[in-house]
Design a protein around this motif. Structure first.
Motif, PDB file in Angstrom:
ATOM      1  N   PRO A  43       0.834  -1.198   0.000  1.00 41.83           N
ATOM      2  CA  PRO A  43       0.000   0.000   0.000  1.00 41.83           C
ATOM      3  C   PRO A  43       0.865   1.242   0.000  1.00 41.83           C
ATOM      4  N   PHE A  44       0.220   2.396  -0.208  1.00 40.55           N
ATOM      5  CA  PHE A  44       0.933   3.667  -0.118  1.00 40.55           C
ATOM      6  C   PHE A  44       0.323   4.533   0.981  1.00 40.55           C
ATOM      7  N   PHE A  45      -0.902   5.009   0.782  1.00 43.73           N
ATOM      8  CA  PHE A  45      -1.539   5.810   1.831  1.00 43.73           C
ATOM      9  C   PHE A  45      -1.859   4.940   3.053  1.00 43.73           C
ATOM     10  N   PRO A  46      -1.809   5.493   4.250  1.00 48.74           N
ATOM     11  CA  PRO A  46      -2.158   4.725   5.455  1.00 48.74           C
ATOM     12  C   PRO A  46      -3.584   4.182   5.423  1.00 48.74           C
ATOM     13  N   THR A  47      -4.441   4.782   4.599  1.00 54.09           N
ATOM     14  CA  THR A  47      -5.846   4.368   4.538  1.00 54.09           C
ATOM     15  C   THR A  47      -6.118   3.332   3.450  1.00 54.09           C
ATOM     16  N   ASP A  48      -5.109   2.913   2.714  1.00 58.21           N
ATOM     17  CA  ASP A  48      -5.338   2.032   1.555  1.00 58.21           C
ATOM     18  C   ASP A  48      -5.985   0.709   1.933  1.00 58.21           C
ATOM     19  N   ARG A  49      -5.694   0.186   3.120  1.00 59.71           N
ATOM     20  CA  ARG A  49      -6.186  -1.144   3.490  1.00 59.71           C
ATOM     21  C   ARG A  49      -7.484  -1.087   4.284  1.00 59.71           C
ATOM     22  N   ILE A  50      -8.014   0.097   4.502  1.00 62.68           N
ATOM     23  CA  ILE A  50      -9.293   0.251   5.211  1.00 62.68           C
ATOM     24  C   ILE A  50     -10.434   0.046   4.215  1.00 62.68           C
ATOM     25  N   PRO A  51     -11.451  -0.754   4.566  1.00 59.21           N
ATOM     26  CA  PRO A  51     -12.569  -0.968   3.638  1.00 59.21           C
ATOM     27  C   PRO A  51     -13.187   0.349   3.175  1.00 59.21           C
ATOM     28  N   VAL A  52     -13.559   0.386   1.909  1.00 58.86           N
ATOM     29  CA  VAL A  52     -14.094   1.608   1.318  1.00 58.86           C
ATOM     30  C   VAL A  52     -15.319   2.106   2.065  1.00 58.86           C
ATOM     31  N   ASP A  53     -16.218   1.195   2.464  1.00 57.33           N
ATOM     32  CA  ASP A  53     -17.430   1.620   3.174  1.00 57.33           C
ATOM     33  C   ASP A  53     -17.087   2.299   4.494  1.00 57.33           C
ATOM     34  N   ASP A  54     -16.053   1.804   5.152  1.00 56.85           N
ATOM     35  CA  ASP A  54     -15.633   2.434   6.413  1.00 56.85           C
ATOM     36  C   ASP A  54     -15.094   3.830   6.165  1.00 56.85           C
ATOM     37  N   LEU A  55     -14.351   3.998   5.080  1.00 59.76           N
ATOM     38  CA  LEU A  55     -13.817   5.314   4.751  1.00 59.76           C
ATOM     39  C   LEU A  55     -14.943   6.296   4.438  1.00 59.76           C
ATOM     40  N   LYS A  56     -15.971   5.811   3.761  1.00 58.02           N
ATOM     41  CA  LYS A  56     -17.120   6.673   3.460  1.00 58.02           C
ATOM     42  C   LYS A  56     -17.831   7.077   4.740  1.00 58.02           C
ATOM     43  N   THR A  57     -17.981   6.124   5.653  1.00 58.37           N
ATOM     44  CA  THR A  57     -18.628   6.421   6.936  1.00 58.37           C
ATOM     45  C   THR A  57     -17.844   7.468   7.712  1.00 58.37           C
ATOM     46  N   LEU A  58     -16.527   7.397   7.608  1.00 59.74           N
ATOM     47  CA  LEU A  58     -15.654   8.343   8.302  1.00 59.74           C
ATOM     48  C   LEU A  58     -15.527   9.663   7.553  1.00 59.74           C
ATOM     49  N   ASP A  59     -16.194   9.765   6.397  1.00 58.16           N
ATOM     50  CA  ASP A  59     -16.166  10.975   5.575  1.00 58.16           C
ATOM     51  C   ASP A  59     -14.731  11.355   5.202  1.00 58.16           C
ATOM     52  N   MET A  60     -13.972  10.342   4.803  1.00 57.38           N
ATOM     53  CA  MET A  60     -12.584  10.576   4.401  1.00 57.38           C
ATOM     54  C   MET A  60     -12.533  11.235   3.031  1.00 57.38           C
ATOM     55  N   PRO A  61     -11.430  11.911   2.704  1.00 58.94           N
ATOM     56  CA  PRO A  61     -11.310  12.572   1.399  1.00 58.94           C
ATOM     57  C   PRO A  61     -11.476  11.590   0.243  1.00 58.94           C
ATOM     58  N   THR A  96       6.274   2.546   7.135  1.00 59.18           N
ATOM     59  CA  THR A  96       5.641   2.233   8.424  1.00 59.18           C
ATOM     60  C   THR A  96       4.898   0.909   8.327  1.00 59.18           C
ATOM     61  N   PHE A  97       4.150   0.720   7.251  1.00 57.23           N
ATOM     62  CA  PHE A  97       3.413  -0.533   7.059  1.00 57.23           C
ATOM     63  C   PHE A  97       4.362  -1.719   7.022  1.00 57.23           C
ATOM     64  N   TRP A  98       5.412  -1.621   6.208  1.00 55.85           N
ATOM     65  CA  TRP A  98       6.297  -2.775   6.045  1.00 55.85           C
ATOM     66  C   TRP A  98       7.101  -3.068   7.305  1.00 55.85           C
ATOM     67  N   ALA A  99       7.386  -2.050   8.108  1.00 55.60           N
ATOM     68  CA  ALA A  99       8.105  -2.282   9.362  1.00 55.60           C
ATOM     69  C   ALA A  99       7.284  -3.103  10.345  1.00 55.60           C
ATOM     70  N   GLU A 100       5.981  -3.133  10.151  1.00 57.26           N
ATOM     71  CA  GLU A 100       5.087  -3.859  11.060  1.00 57.26           C
ATOM     72  C   GLU A 100       4.759  -5.270  10.588  1.00 57.26           C
ATOM     73  N   GLN A 101       5.208  -5.635   9.393  1.00 56.44           N
ATOM     74  CA  GLN A 101       4.851  -6.936   8.840  1.00 56.44           C
ATOM     75  C   GLN A 101       5.819  -8.024   9.305  1.00 56.44           C
ATOM     76  N   PRO A 102       5.308  -9.256   9.493  1.00 55.33           N
ATOM     77  CA  PRO A 102       6.192 -10.361   9.901  1.00 55.33           C
ATOM     78  C   PRO A 102       7.166 -10.730   8.794  1.00 55.33           C
ATOM     79  N   THR A 103       8.257 -11.331   9.182  1.00 57.37           N
ATOM     80  CA  THR A 103       9.269 -11.773   8.218  1.00 57.37           C
ATOM     81  C   THR A 103       9.340 -13.293   8.220  1.00 57.37           C
TER      82      THR A 103
END
Length: 283
Positions: A43-61, A96-103
């Motif tokens: 992913p790129f943006f921190p919000t990329d992995r959040i479900p689209v419906d949740d983003l709409k509910t949160l009134d994200m850009p 940030t995302f990749w630093a949190e992923q298991p190896t």
């Protein structure tokens, strides 16, 4: 195995590059592998992995909603590939995302997998792999020249430049293998080659490139591929190819053969040994 090596994909913006219909006249199989030389962007943006419906509910850009929808669509598409999609990170990746992923260990080195598409594999900084008999060393990262115009943690991450720890780790893994490797994959190219490959670009002082100078000086390799510069340039005498829109193909059957000792020294090493002359007008 046939490796198809690409330059930056920048998430949804240029992921079309890896569409097999674009570069193969046959179906892609498990005996292929796709390789991206940094700025993969999933992913790129921190919000990329959040479900689209949740983003709409949160009134994200709207751009966040659009990017998340594209992330879901393209990760589903990449998951359907019968082969692995390998990438090294660039400066425009979500560190940030990749630093949190298991190896996990894979082909002799450490990797990470994209959760939504486990066949998408992050080749980590300073790791050394043996892929179907061919050895590969990787170092992602580069410095963003436009970081002043980006937002930290959203479109820019200070971890884009490899840490001293990662740089030493990369030297250690190479030392463990006699400072020899078939293929080098990086995002940036060595700093010393910048004025040779990019004469019309203002000088860039990138700590990653300075580090890669040392790799270029001391390591015997057969071919080096990188991205980052958004141009396609191949200068065979320097054993390094910069990729963006073009595709490089490697057949692993051409490597690792018994008695194969044709290690390439870098142009810098050959000059030091007096086996070649520096050209005043390199091709």
């Amino acid at each position: 195995m046939l490796l198809h090596i690409f330059g930056d994909t920048h998430g949804p913006d240029e992921i079309f590059k890896i569409n097999p219909k674009r570069f193969l006249n046959r179906d892609i199989t498990k005996d292929d592998a796709i390789v991206v030389c940094g700025d993969f962007g999933f992913p790129f943006f921190p919000t990329d992995r959040i479900p689209v419906d949740d983003l709409k509910t949160l009134d994200m850009p709207q751009h966040c909603i659009k990017s998340a929808r594209a992330y879901q669509m393209y990760t589903d598409w990449m998951k359907s590939f019968p082969c692995n999609i390998l990438f090294i990170d660039g400066n425009h990746d979500n560190h940030t995302f990749w630093a949190e992923q298991p190896t996990e260990r894979w082909n002799g080195g450490m990797i990470q997998r994209l959760p939504e598409a486990p066949n998408v594999i992050h080749l980590m900084r300073g790791e050394y792999y043996t892929i179907d008999g061919m050895t590969v060393w990787c170092m992602g990262g580069a410095e963003s020249i436009d970081k002043a115009y980006r937002t930290e943690g959203v479109t820019w991450w200070r971890e884009e430049v490899p840490s001293q720890k990662k740089m030493w780790h990369g030297l250690d893994t190479l030392d463990e293998h006699g400072s020899k490797v078939d293929i080098i994959l990086t995002h940036m190219l060595p700093q010393m080659l910048m004025p040779i490959y990019f004469r019309d670009i203002s000088p860039i002082h990138d700590p990653t490139g300075v580090y890669l100078d040392e790799i270029y000086r001391r390591v015997k390799f057969k071919q080096w591929y990188c991205g980052h510069m958004h141009q396609d340039i191949d200068k065979p005498m320097y054993k390094l190819r910069v990729l963006y829109n073009q595709i490089a193909e490697i057949n692993t059957d051409d490597f690792g053969k018994e008695g194969d000792n044709q290690w390439a020294t870098s142009m810098w090493q050959e000059m030091c040994m007096g086996t070649t002359k520096a050209s005043s007008n390199p091709s």
